[in-house]
Design a protein around this motif. Structure first.
Motif, short mmCIF file in Angstrom:
data_model
loop_
_atom_site.label_atom_id
_atom_site.label_comp_id
_atom_site.label_asym_id
_atom_site.label_seq_id
_atom_site.Cartn_x
_atom_site.Cartn_y
_atom_site.Cartn_z
N LEU B 352 0.83 -1.20 0.00
CA LEU B 352 0.00 0.00 0.00
C LEU B 352 0.86 1.25 0.00
N GLU B 353 0.34 2.27 -0.64
CA GLU B 353 0.95 3.59 -0.54
C GLU B 353 -0.18 4.59 -0.44
N SER B 354 0.11 5.76 0.09
CA SER B 354 -0.88 6.82 0.08
C SER B 354 -0.28 8.05 -0.58
N GLN B 355 -0.91 8.46 -1.65
CA GLN B 355 -0.47 9.66 -2.36
C GLN B 355 -1.39 10.81 -1.95
N LEU B 356 -0.93 12.01 -2.22
CA LEU B 356 -1.69 13.18 -1.79
C LEU B 356 -1.79 14.19 -2.93
N ALA B 357 -2.97 14.75 -3.07
CA ALA B 357 -3.13 15.95 -3.92
C ALA B 357 -3.31 17.13 -2.95
N PRO B 361 -6.34 26.77 -2.92
CA PRO B 361 -7.70 27.30 -3.03
C PRO B 361 -8.13 27.54 -4.47
N SER B 362 -7.16 27.79 -5.34
CA SER B 362 -7.50 28.00 -6.74
C SER B 362 -7.92 26.72 -7.44
N GLY B 363 -7.70 25.59 -6.81
CA GLY B 363 -8.04 24.31 -7.42
C GLY B 363 -6.89 23.65 -8.13
N GLU B 364 -5.72 24.25 -8.03
CA GLU B 364 -4.55 23.70 -8.71
C GLU B 364 -3.82 22.75 -7.76
N PRO B 365 -3.65 21.51 -8.15
CA PRO B 365 -3.06 20.55 -7.21
C PRO B 365 -1.55 20.39 -7.37
N MET B 366 -0.94 19.97 -6.30
CA MET B 366 0.45 19.49 -6.33
C MET B 366 0.37 18.04 -5.83
N LEU B 367 0.93 17.13 -6.59
CA LEU B 367 0.84 15.73 -6.20
C LEU B 367 2.06 15.33 -5.37
N ARG B 368 1.81 14.61 -4.33
CA ARG B 368 2.88 14.15 -3.45
C ARG B 368 2.77 12.64 -3.29
N ARG B 369 3.90 11.99 -3.35
CA ARG B 369 3.91 10.52 -3.32
C ARG B 369 4.26 9.99 -1.94
N SER B 370 3.75 8.81 -1.68
CA SER B 370 4.15 8.04 -0.49
C SER B 370 4.17 8.91 0.75
N VAL B 371 3.11 9.63 0.97
CA VAL B 371 3.08 10.58 2.09
C VAL B 371 2.86 9.86 3.41
N VAL B 372 2.02 8.85 3.37
CA VAL B 372 1.68 8.15 4.61
C VAL B 372 2.29 6.75 4.57
N PRO B 373 3.00 6.39 5.62
CA PRO B 373 3.66 5.07 5.64
C PRO B 373 2.69 3.95 5.99
N LEU B 374 1.85 3.60 5.06
CA LEU B 374 0.90 2.50 5.30
C LEU B 374 1.64 1.17 5.24
N SER B 375 1.11 0.23 5.95
CA SER B 375 1.71 -1.10 5.93
C SER B 375 0.61 -2.12 6.16
N GLY B 376 0.75 -3.25 5.53
CA GLY B 376 -0.18 -4.33 5.77
C GLY B 376 -1.33 -4.37 4.78
#
Lengths: 858, 422
Positions: B352-357, B361-376
């Protein structure tokens, strides 16, 4: 009332319209610059679950992040050379003035010798390596530092059994008399001399001994398993010893340690059961604290114990840690680092200073056996402080062996590495790692704990699936191009038609294809058959021989005039006239086998004494009949990917699926590849089998199937990696100059087979995923390649098999002969499966390659 | 032993991941990282079901123990009497457990599984919970003192269905706050839809049955009392997706005061992939949908008192694409009007991985990878809570130590990066 699911609203016509909308309306890449947040704060809440609009935001209290100290690694130095073929099982101890390192090597007579080498204050060798006299069959050394000198303990395996020995050494590594225990003997001080431990019979092996120092005590922990209990021998080397019995068998695995840490009157013991269950106890009883883990270790931290381990899911391995305070509940296990393709990774803990601890691990082995040192920092509460993911990078033999000494006066830790020199030979490497107490890292440049560290993606290949230029094109040869030729049929006996079927094809030198299949004819009869397909497209088939329903055709190949197939219990042979004969193997427990290319033998892997190990056997063939097997090596459980005769020596490409938590055999799992070379005429071959594990010197770690290409100095490895076919030269046990040769573009694909056929050619079959909105069937698209001796694509087909009913993902393979290729595939209808062949004619144009940049997408 | 060039190579690999969307030159970017992981609940007993319900709701006003959130989940295994307990645990602003808000045990909960079986809304003085329990939807009113009053909101007839007929079941339920009260909708396998209004005490104030039959799951969107009520209908389509999944489209349904549909549903452009929605300032809704491994599609819905205007979703590509498939997502608006859209992706083999947008406020996203260290193994779909410095993701998973509901506190700081030359 209207019928179920008939809605009164108009339906959308086609789901592809949806994607057209999604992909074509305003599709764009992420912005490269984003304005800082502005505008009024709005209400929190509103996620998909119970979304609501509160009047005031409800916020979780912020947390100030821990600052990450700046850490640095020193120069990596090579302490000494290591013996190939064995795990050096090295140990390291630090003292106020230096350190001592110990390891195992293979001596001139083939015996396992125990070595020590003193280190100076900087970690540089302070003297020559010395062999411990009298050690016989040494393994699993353990070291602990005293105020002056060291204690060394190890498992010794003389011919008569097994024992645990200990020695006191001075700062230079020379033997010293025991204080309070009389004099030391040249052969070490058997723990048995205190009456606590007798030599054991084979099969009752000791776990790796562990040494701990608590105040003035030096405690040796040796554990021995019986059928119903585990005996712990706790030997106070400076005083009185004791024996404890844990009323359960811990299933101790050779090499695993039972670790004990003491804090005053409290003792915590860390052990493992069933290979991958971690147990914590007080010495009298144990309770599981983690399952499916590997490479565990434990360290005393302020007010508790920290345990760390690695766990694996698919191709991802995580380093995790948990703190168990003296009082209260254990903390949440926290991920400290994540890797792709890092099987069998272990963790070493080290204290850097007040409240700061490091978890050291090694990254994956990439194509060229490169790995790097990862340092994850945690505090005494187990909180993640920061991660230095690539402190130093080097060629490695394995990512299993990391050791760290306690931080010295300057706060640096020493890390021992199972490395390789530039020429590929095994060396014991060491690097010091230190962290500053007042200089902090730039947080913006620090990877998160969960950031997946992985090898670089394959570079653009020279050819891609939708660009056919450069290689000879092959197309169906029959008049009716969509039709295949039926080779054999199989009738389902159970529910899963495809799972029951098993077959392999052999390309003979005269152009015929012999097809071995185990098939069910009726509910009662299962047989093996060998129909032959001639160059006139006619199939010759005769009666089969009885075969058991659980047999699988593991491999098939041409051996002289014979087509040979091997199953778990027998060898099948045919001269290519539709007939078949069967000979039983005089070897039990075979689960994988290969027909030796260029020779007359079979290589077979058998179930070992433990689930993690296998036996590799060499079975010569005489007129197509197997003879007495020769034990070649004891290897990690895996599969044989290729076997070829090269200048009188046999080269066997092996892949191990062994993962950190025992997960195995998934096609997605990381596999470690190793090349074993032996001379079949060597009479001592069987005697060295126990010390001949090629996985201690692996070639690389990968995920897809692989094969050997070429011979001698030009031998290369060809493998499938994330939708790209890659190759690299094998030089001194290391892959050199890895590069991509063929790709399937962004839609991805799955390797179906990589097989050698006659005349030194290699054929590769893979399924390329359909392109969205361009493939009506949404079925995978088969691609067949022929690879020449030089590792380049010499022919390809993107149209075969042209049978629209072909079960592509179940399996498509290809054979080649001259300007022809033959696609082998299956079709199914009802409870009948048919094996089919389709002949392809290849254009004669000389293949060329194009620059990677010309249209490659990866 | 060569070191330098190899070290540079590996650093480059990592940097390439970190700087997925970095600008050339100097850029301000969010640096998002998990700074704390707290186990809210742990057990050696592991739920057999996957994708079970987990709800975390903010609490406004004064609640016992200075609670600021309540987490709801169904316990892993039946109690000794055969019933299964729905836990409602209070958490303070540091996400420490400060007692139980309530608990409800029923044998009918034991056989429950799957998403969409639990909805909850925080009212002024109580918590309204709608939970499917066998052939009924139970309405639970949980008072501040922890007392739980359970009444069936809907009970299906126990008639034996005709042979070969599809068993009549309650397929989905959803609820949101609206004004001082709440609204809820539920759907049956027959396609029947029922809608409810609740007053500030959680009592049913109105009930409506649609004349239309609906072939799909619906979810209510978080509009205010002055805006039209909206729902998203997932309508399945024939065929099969690339991963073997059933394709579907999301249709926007506008509801009137009686919570009946107005006009025909409007096609949104969103597909069957995990999606979530947040309410933006100014009355707009922002939908986040994670499209396979490509990235996130974002579009806004402008809502007035009578109608909703749809903006076509724009797909923001992750470069390189994520690996694996999106299995669950959740979104929330935090401080500074930043929306956090989180997705859990699962790679082959189950990792598992958790990515983030991180959506400005303008609605423009920045994508971030592997933000949360999920396991299992993910067992309970993630839920989000806003934090002073970012957000918190709650997820239930089986890891090597057993089952746990963990809270991953993600802090996002704006940092200035000096990017490499173009």
């Amino acid at each position: 009332m209207q019928p179920y699911r008939r809605v009164s609203w108009p339906r959308t016509r086609a789901w592809s319209c949806l994607f057209a909308t999604v992909f074509t309306v305003g599709c764009r890449t992420s912005a490269t610059q984003t304005a800082p947040p502005a505008g009024p704060a709005v209400a929190a809440g509103g996620d998909q679950q119970g979304a609501q609009r509160p009047d005031e935001p409800v916020l979780v209290q912020g947390i100030e992040p821990l600052r990450t100290p700046q850490c640095a690694a020193g120069e990596i130095t090579s302490l000494t050379s290591l013996s190939p073929g064995i795990d050096p099982a090295f140990a390291l101890a630090r003292s106020p003035t230096g350190g001592l390192v110990s390891w195992v090597r293979i001596g001139r007579a083939g015996a396992r010798e125990l070595m020590v080498m003193p280190l100076g204050p900087t970690g540089a060798p302070a003297g020559d390596a010395q062999m411990i006299a009298g050690a016989q069959g040494a393994d699993f050394p353990a070291l602990v530092a005293l105020e002056r000198g060291y204690v060394l303990a190890w498992v010794d395996r003389p011919a008569s059994g097994e024992r645990v020995l200990s020695l006191r050494l001075d700062e230079a590594g020379a033997q010293q008399p025991w204080t309070g225990r009389g004099t030391s003997t040249p052969a070490g001080d058997p723990v048995a001399s205190a009456g606590l431990l007798e030599g054991t019979a084979a099969g009752r092996q000791f776990a790796a001994p562990s040494l701990a120092r608590d105040g003035s005590q030096v405690v040796l922990i040796a554990a021995q398993q019986t059928t119903s209990a585990t005996v712990m021998i706790v030997q106070d080397l400076l005083g009185q010893g004791s024996v404890q019995t844990v009323p359960e068998a811990l299933d101790l695995v050779a090499g695993e340690r039972v670790i004990a840490l003491q804090n005053g009157t409290q003792t915590r013991w860390l052990a493992s059961r069933g290979e991958h269950t971690l147990l914590l106890g007080n010495g009298a009883s144990f309770a599981p604290i983690a399952r499916g883990v590997s490479g565990a270790t434990m360290m005393r931290v302020d007010g508790g114990w920290m345990t760390a381990w690695s766990t694996q899911q698919g191709v991802v391995t995580q380093v995790r840690a948990q703190v168990r305070p003296d009082e209260g509940e254990p903390t949440t296990p926290r991920t400290l680092a994540a890797y792709e393709r890092a099987p069998a990774l272990n963790v070493a803990l080290v204290r850097f200073g007040s409240g700061l601890f490091g978890a050291l691990s090694l990254s994956q082995l990439a194509d060229d056996a490169t790995g790097s040192i990862n340092l994850s920092l945690v505090d005494s509460h187990g909180r993640f402080v920061g991660r230095h993911a690539s402190m130093a990078s080097l060629r490695l033999r394995s990512s299993r062996t990391v050791a760290a000494g306690a931080a010295g006066p300057r706060g640096e830790a020493w890390v021992l590495l199972d490395g390789r020199a530039d020429d590929g030979s095994a060396v014991l490497g060491m690097v010091s790692v230190s962290c500053s107490s007042d200089v902090f890292a730039n947080e913006g440049a620090m990877p998160t704990a969960s950031m997946l560290q992985r090898a670089s993606p394959p570079e653009a290949p020279t050819l891609t699936a939708d660009r056919r230029g450069g290689a000879a094109l092959c197309s169906p040869a029959q008049d009716n191009a969509s039709a295949g030729i039926e080779l054999a049929t199989h009738t389902a006996g159970g529910e899963d038609l495809t799972a029951e079927a098993s077959a392999r094809g052999v390309q003979m030198a005269d152009g015929r294809v012999v097809f071995f299949a185990r098939r069910r004819v009726s509910a009662e009869r299962v047989e093996c058959v060998a129909p032959s397909l001639g160059s006139d497209q006619r199939v010759v088939a005769r009666d089969g021989v009885p075969c058991e329903s659980d047999l699988t055709v593991l491999d098939a190949g041409a051996v002289g005039p014979w087509a040979i197939a091997v199953t778990q219990r027998s060898v099948l042979r045919s001269a290519g006239r539709g007939e078949i004969a069967r000979s039983d193997l005089s070897l039990g427990g075979v689960y994988d086998a290969r027909v030796l290319r260029g020779g007359s033998a079979i290589l077979a892997l058998t179930e070992g004494t433990s689930s993690a190990m296998s036996g590799l056997y060499y079975l010569p063939l005489v007129r197509g009949v197997p003879t007495r097997p020769v034990h070649v090596a004891r290897v990690q459980r895996g599969v044989i990917e290729d076997a070829v005769v090269d200048g009188g020596r046999v080269r066997v490409l092996l892949s191990s699926f062994a993962s950190a938590n025992g997960a195995s055999a998934a096609s997605t799992a990381a596999r470690t590849r190793a090349l074993l070379t032996f001379d079949p005429r060597d009479r001592e071959l069987a005697n060295r089998a126990q010390h001949n594990d090629p996985f201690t010197d692996p070639l690389a770690v990968g995920a897809g199937p692989a094969a050997l290409v070429g011979l001698g100095n030009a031998m290369s490895l060809l493998w499938w990696d994330r939708g790209v076919l890659r190759t690299g030269r094998i030089d001194h046990g290391v892959i050199r100059e890895p590069h991509s040769v063929y790709g399937v573009l962004d839609q991805g694909g799955e390797a179906l087979s990589i097989r050698h056929t006659g005349e030194g050619d290699l054929t590769v079959a893979f399924s390329a995923n359909p392109v969205q909105n361009q493939d009506e069937s949404l079925l995978p698209h088969p691609v067949l390649l022929r690879i020449g001796d030089a590792g380049a694509v010499t022919a390809l087909s993107v149209t075969a098999p042209s049978d629209r009913n072909a079960l592509v993902r179940f399996g498509v393979s290809a054979l080649s002969h001259g300007s022809q290729m033959t696609a082998l595939y299956t079709v199914a209808r009802g409870n009948t499966l048919r094996w089919m062949a389709q002949r392809l004619s290849c254009a004669q144009s000389a293949p060329t390659t194009r620059p990677a940049a010309a249209g490659a997408s990866r | 032993m060569k070191t330098t060039q190899h070290a540079a190579k590996h650093l480059a690999i990592l940097s390439g991941i970190l700087l997925t969307n970095a600008a050339h030159g100097q850029a301000r970017e969010p640096l998002c990282r998990t700074v704390e992981t707290r186990r809210i609940f742990g057990s050696q007993l592991v739920p057999q079901d996957t994708q079970d319900a987990l709800r975390v709701l903010p609490l406004r006003g004064e609640w016992p123990g200075q609670a600021r959130f309540v987490a709801l989940w169904r316990e892993a295994h039946p109690a000794t009497d055969g019933g299964t307990t729905l836990r409602m645990t209070r958490l303070d602003s540091r996400l420490q457990r400060v007692g139980e808000m309530g608990a409800w045990t029923s044998p009918a909960l034991t056989a429950e599984q799957g998403r969409g079986a639990l909805a909850a809304v925080v009212l002024r003085d109580s918590l309204l919970v709608l939970v499917r329990a066998g052939s009924s939807i139970q309405r639970l009113i949980v008072a501040r003192d922890g007392s739980v009053r359970a009444e069936p909101l809907l009970t299906l007839p126990s008639d034996v269905p005709a042979p070969n007929a599809t068993p009549l079941r309650i397929e989905w339920v959803d609820a949101i706050a609206r004004g001082d009260g709440a609204i809820a909708m539920l759907g049956l396998t027959s396609g029947e839809v029922r809608a409810y209004r609740f007053d500030a005490a959680g009592a049913v104030s109105a009930e409506t049955t649609w004349t239309q039959r609906v072939g799909g799951v619906m979810r209510l969107l978080p509009t205010s009392a002055t805006q039209s009520a909206l729902a998203m209908l997932e309508r399945t389509l024939p065929g099969q997706g690339a991963d073997g999944e059933t394709p579907a489209v999301q249709m926007l349904v506008t509801l009137d005061e009686q919570l009946l549909p107005v006009g025909v549903p409007e096609r949104t452009g969103y597909a069957h992939f995990p999606w979530s929605v947040v309410a933006r300032s100014g009355g707009a809704l922002e939908v986040h949908q994670w499209v396979r491994s490509q990235g996130v599609a974002i579009g806004r819905v402008t809502v007035s008192a009578r109608r909703a205007a749809l903006e076509a979703p724009r797909l923001w590509f992750a470069q390189p694409p994520f690996e694996g498939r999106a299995v669950a997502s959740a979104s929330i608006v935090g401080r500074g009007g930043v929306a956090y859209g989180a997705v859990v992706t699962e790679r082959a083999g189950g990792s598992l991985e958790s990515q983030l947008a991180w959506v400005a406020p303008s609605g423009e996203p920045m994508l971030r990878r592997s933000v949360v260290p999920l396991s299992g193994r993910l067992l309970m779909l993630p839920a989000l809570a806003a934090a002073e410095d970012g957000y918190v993701m709650f997820a239930g998973a089986e890891d090597e130590t057993g089952f746990g509901i963990d809270a991953f506190h993600v802090r996002c700081d704006m940092v200035t990066r000096e990017a490499s030359a173009p």
